[in-house]
Design a protein around this motif. Structure first.
Motif, PDB file in Angstrom:
ATOM      1  N   LEU A   1       0.834  -1.213   0.000  1.00 14.95           N
ATOM      2  CA  LEU A   1       0.000   0.000   0.000  1.00 14.95           C
ATOM      3  C   LEU A   1       0.862   1.255   0.000  1.00 14.95           C
ATOM      4  O   LEU A   1       0.585   2.216  -0.730  1.00 14.95           O
ATOM      5  N   ILE A   2       1.898   1.263   0.819  1.00 16.56           N
ATOM      6  CA  ILE A   2       2.803   2.420   0.860  1.00 16.56           C
ATOM      7  C   ILE A   2       3.510   2.575  -0.475  1.00 16.56           C
ATOM      8  O   ILE A   2       3.548   3.673  -1.047  1.00 16.56           O
ATOM      9  N   GLY A   3       4.073   1.486  -0.997  1.00 20.49           N
ATOM     10  CA  GLY A   3       4.819   1.558  -2.247  1.00 20.49           C
ATOM     11  C   GLY A   3       3.974   1.998  -3.427  1.00 20.49           C
ATOM     12  O   GLY A   3       4.341   2.916  -4.163  1.00 20.49           O
ATOM     13  N   PHE A   4       2.821   1.354  -3.605  1.00 16.42           N
ATOM     14  CA  PHE A   4       1.952   1.734  -4.720  1.00 16.42           C
ATOM     15  C   PHE A   4       1.352   3.125  -4.504  1.00 16.42           C
ATOM     16  O   PHE A   4       1.143   3.871  -5.460  1.00 16.42           O
ATOM     17  N   GLY A   5       1.084   3.468  -3.249  1.00 14.79           N
ATOM     18  CA  GLY A   5       0.575   4.811  -2.951  1.00 14.79           C
ATOM     19  C   GLY A   5       1.577   5.889  -3.320  1.00 14.79           C
ATOM     20  O   GLY A   5       1.223   6.912  -3.925  1.00 14.79           O
ATOM     21  N   LEU A   6       2.850   5.669  -2.967  1.00 14.88           N
ATOM     22  CA  LEU A   6       3.896   6.637  -3.329  1.00 14.88           C
ATOM     23  C   LEU A   6       4.063   6.729  -4.845  1.00 14.88           C
ATOM     24  O   LEU A   6       4.209   7.823  -5.387  1.00 14.88           O
ATOM     25  N   ALA A   7       4.031   5.586  -5.511  1.00 19.53           N
ATOM     26  CA  ALA A   7       4.144   5.591  -6.972  1.00 19.53           C
ATOM     27  C   ALA A   7       2.976   6.357  -7.598  1.00 19.53           C
ATOM     28  O   ALA A   7       3.165   7.139  -8.536  1.00 19.53           O
ATOM     29  N   GLY A   8       1.777   6.143  -7.073  1.00 20.40           N
ATOM     30  CA  GLY A   8       0.607   6.874  -7.565  1.00 20.40           C
ATOM     31  C   GLY A   8       0.716   8.366  -7.331  1.00 20.40           C
ATOM     32  O   GLY A   8       0.360   9.173  -8.197  1.00 20.40           O
ATOM     33  N   LEU A   9       1.235   8.737  -6.164  1.00 13.55           N
ATOM     34  CA  LEU A   9       1.418  10.154  -5.846  1.00 13.55           C
ATOM     35  C   LEU A   9       2.411  10.799  -6.806  1.00 13.55           C
ATOM     36  O   LEU A   9       2.159  11.899  -7.335  1.00 13.55           O
ATOM     37  N   VAL A  10       3.520  10.124  -7.059  1.00 15.09           N
ATOM     38  CA  VAL A  10       4.498  10.655  -8.009  1.00 15.09           C
ATOM     39  C   VAL A  10       3.876  10.743  -9.400  1.00 15.09           C
ATOM     40  O   VAL A  10       4.086  11.723 -10.127  1.00 15.09           O
ATOM     41  N   GLY A  11       3.087   9.746  -9.774  1.00 12.01           N
ATOM     42  CA  GLY A  11       2.398   9.795 -11.057  1.00 12.01           C
ATOM     43  C   GLY A  11       1.469  10.994 -11.163  1.00 12.01           C
ATOM     44  O   GLY A  11       1.431  11.672 -12.199  1.00 12.01           O
ATOM     45  N   LEU A  12       0.733  11.269 -10.102  1.00  9.97           N
ATOM     46  CA  LEU A  12      -0.152  12.447 -10.101  1.00  9.97           C
ATOM     47  C   LEU A  12       0.630  13.747 -10.231  1.00  9.97           C
ATOM     48  O   LEU A  12       0.219  14.657 -10.958  1.00  9.97           O
ATOM     49  N   VAL A  13       1.752  13.836  -9.545  1.00  8.22           N
ATOM     50  CA  VAL A  13       2.595  15.030  -9.635  1.00  8.22           C
ATOM     51  C   VAL A  13       3.107  15.189 -11.067  1.00  8.22           C
ATOM     52  O   VAL A  13       3.109  16.305 -11.610  1.00  8.22           O
ATOM     53  N   LEU A  14       3.513  14.088 -11.695  1.00  2.00           N
ATOM     54  CA  LEU A  14       3.983  14.161 -13.078  1.00  2.00           C
ATOM     55  C   LEU A  14       2.875  14.615 -14.025  1.00  2.00           C
ATOM     56  O   LEU A  14       3.111  15.426 -14.922  1.00  2.00           O
ATOM     57  N   VAL A  15       1.667  14.108 -13.834  1.00  5.38           N
ATOM     58  CA  VAL A  15       0.546  14.518 -14.680  1.00  5.38           C
ATOM     59  C   VAL A  15       0.244  16.000 -14.464  1.00  5.38           C
ATOM     60  O   VAL A  15      -0.006  16.738 -15.424  1.00  5.38           O
ATOM     61  N   ALA A  16       0.294  16.438 -13.214  1.00  2.00           N
ATOM     62  CA  ALA A  16       0.042  17.855 -12.925  1.00  2.00           C
ATOM     63  C   ALA A  16       1.108  18.741 -13.562  1.00  2.00           C
ATOM     64  O   ALA A  16       0.801  19.827 -14.057  1.00  2.00           O
ATOM     65  N   ALA A  17       2.348  18.271 -13.577  1.00  2.00           N
ATOM     66  CA  ALA A  17       3.442  19.083 -14.112  1.00  2.00           C
ATOM     67  C   ALA A  17       3.536  19.020 -15.631  1.00  2.00           C
ATOM     68  O   ALA A  17       3.817  20.031 -16.281  1.00  2.00           O
ATOM     69  N   ARG A  18       3.287  17.845 -16.220  1.00  2.00           N
ATOM     70  CA  ARG A  18       3.510  17.661 -17.653  1.00  2.00           C
ATOM     71  C   ARG A  18       2.246  17.489 -18.478  1.00  2.00           C
ATOM     72  O   ARG A  18       2.308  17.477 -19.705  1.00  2.00           O
ATOM     73  N   GLY A  19       1.139  17.273 -17.825  1.00  2.00           N
ATOM     74  CA  GLY A  19      -0.101  17.056 -18.557  1.00  2.00           C
ATOM     75  C   GLY A  19      -0.242  15.607 -18.992  1.00  2.00           C
ATOM     76  O   GLY A  19       0.428  14.710 -18.478  1.00  2.00           O
ATOM     77  N   ARG A  20      -1.107  15.381 -19.965  1.00  2.00           N
ATOM     78  CA  ARG A  20      -1.450  14.027 -20.406  1.00  2.00           C
ATOM     79  C   ARG A  20      -0.259  13.232 -20.938  1.00  2.00           C
ATOM     80  O   ARG A  20      -0.264  12.015 -20.904  1.00  2.00           O
TER      81      ARG A  20
ATOM     82  N   ALA B   1       2.435  12.784 -19.600  1.00  2.00           N
ATOM     83  CA  ALA B   1       3.033  12.056 -18.478  1.00  2.00           C
ATOM     84  C   ALA B   1       2.380  10.691 -18.262  1.00  2.00           C
ATOM     85  O   ALA B   1       2.968   9.827 -17.615  1.00  2.00           O
ATOM     86  N   LEU B   2       1.193  10.499 -18.812  1.00  2.00           N
ATOM     87  CA  LEU B   2       0.522   9.207 -18.669  1.00  2.00           C
ATOM     88  C   LEU B   2       1.290   8.081 -19.365  1.00  2.00           C
ATOM     89  O   LEU B   2       1.091   6.916 -19.054  1.00  2.00           O
ATOM     90  N   ARG B   3       2.166   8.436 -20.278  1.00  2.00           N
ATOM     91  CA  ARG B   3       2.975   7.437 -20.984  1.00  2.00           C
ATOM     92  C   ARG B   3       4.280   7.122 -20.247  1.00  2.00           C
ATOM     93  O   ARG B   3       5.022   6.236 -20.659  1.00  2.00           O
ATOM     94  N   THR B   4       4.551   7.851 -19.186  1.00  2.00           N
ATOM     95  CA  THR B   4       5.791   7.662 -18.431  1.00  2.00           C
ATOM     96  C   THR B   4       5.716   6.380 -17.609  1.00  2.00           C
ATOM     97  O   THR B   4       4.741   6.151 -16.896  1.00  2.00           O
ATOM     98  N   GLN B   5       6.731   5.547 -17.738  1.00  2.00           N
ATOM     99  CA  GLN B   5       6.814   4.335 -16.927  1.00  2.00           C
ATOM    100  C   GLN B   5       7.785   4.596 -15.785  1.00  2.00           C
ATOM    101  O   GLN B   5       8.951   4.929 -16.010  1.00  2.00           O
ATOM    102  N   LEU B   6       7.282   4.462 -14.576  1.00  2.00           N
ATOM    103  CA  LEU B   6       8.109   4.674 -13.395  1.00  2.00           C
ATOM    104  C   LEU B   6       8.710   3.346 -12.946  1.00  2.00           C
ATOM    105  O   LEU B   6       8.020   2.326 -12.952  1.00  2.00           O
TER     106      LEU B   6
END
Length: 169
Positions: free
Chosen positions: A126-145, A147-152
């Motif tokens: 839960l912590i690991g996937f939650g952090l990954a999701g949070l970073v994904g949201l930050v990337l989408v907020a910063a780069r827009g759509r 960023a959805l293609r970015t693989q972390l």
């Protein structure tokens, strides 16, 4: 791995191992878990740099953890092996549903976390996937759509979750 990255990973890994021993005390299990915390940091660094989680590290570590757990107490070891298998099965579902979304290295790392944490692997995931999701949201907020293609790389997030769960035990 670049030498400077290896040095940083080594220092952080040793710090994680020392923090674990300091936090939970020395026992047969913490003596096995502490170097595994350092290995988690090492795997995270490798994944960040290469996008791979090497079988030659993760598989022997998982097997060794289960063997140590069985040697400490067979019931304890069976619980750790069951957790490793359960996480493997759970993480194989997204691999089957959407190939490429989650790698097999991540699945094997999940098995390692199951062997290390037993039932507490749920918190680590839960912590690991939650952090990954949070970073994904930050990337989408910063780069827009785009960023959805970015693989972390997932190992750094799962390693943090695993170490936090270890320290909380």
């Amino acid at each position: 791995m670049r030498p400077d990255h290896a040095i940083v990973a080594g220092i952080v890994g040793v710090a994680a191992a020392v923090a674990l021993i300091h936090g939970v005390g020395l026992s047969p299990w913490s003596a096995a878990a502490a170097p595994t915390a350092a290995i988690l940091v090492w795997l995270a660094a490798i994944d960040l740099e290469t996008r791979l989680i090497p079988n030659r590290i993760v598989l022997p570590t998982t097997i060794a953890l289960v063997a140590v757990a069985v040697a400490i107490d067979p019931g304890f070891g069976i619980g750790r092996a069951a957790a490793a298998l359960a996480v493997t099965a759970a993480l194989l579902v997204p691999v089957a549903v959407r190939p490429g979304g989650l790698g097999m290295g991540d699945v094997k790392l999940g098995a390692l976390l199951g062997a290390l944490l037993g039932a507490a692997v749920v918190e680590a995931l839960l912590i690991g996937f939650g952090l990954a999701g949070l970073v994904g949201l930050v990337l989408v907020a910063a780069r827009g759509r785009i960023a959805l293609r970015t693989q972390l790389p997932l190992a750094p997030f799962l390693a943090v979750g695993g170490i936090v769960a270890l320290l909380a035990a």
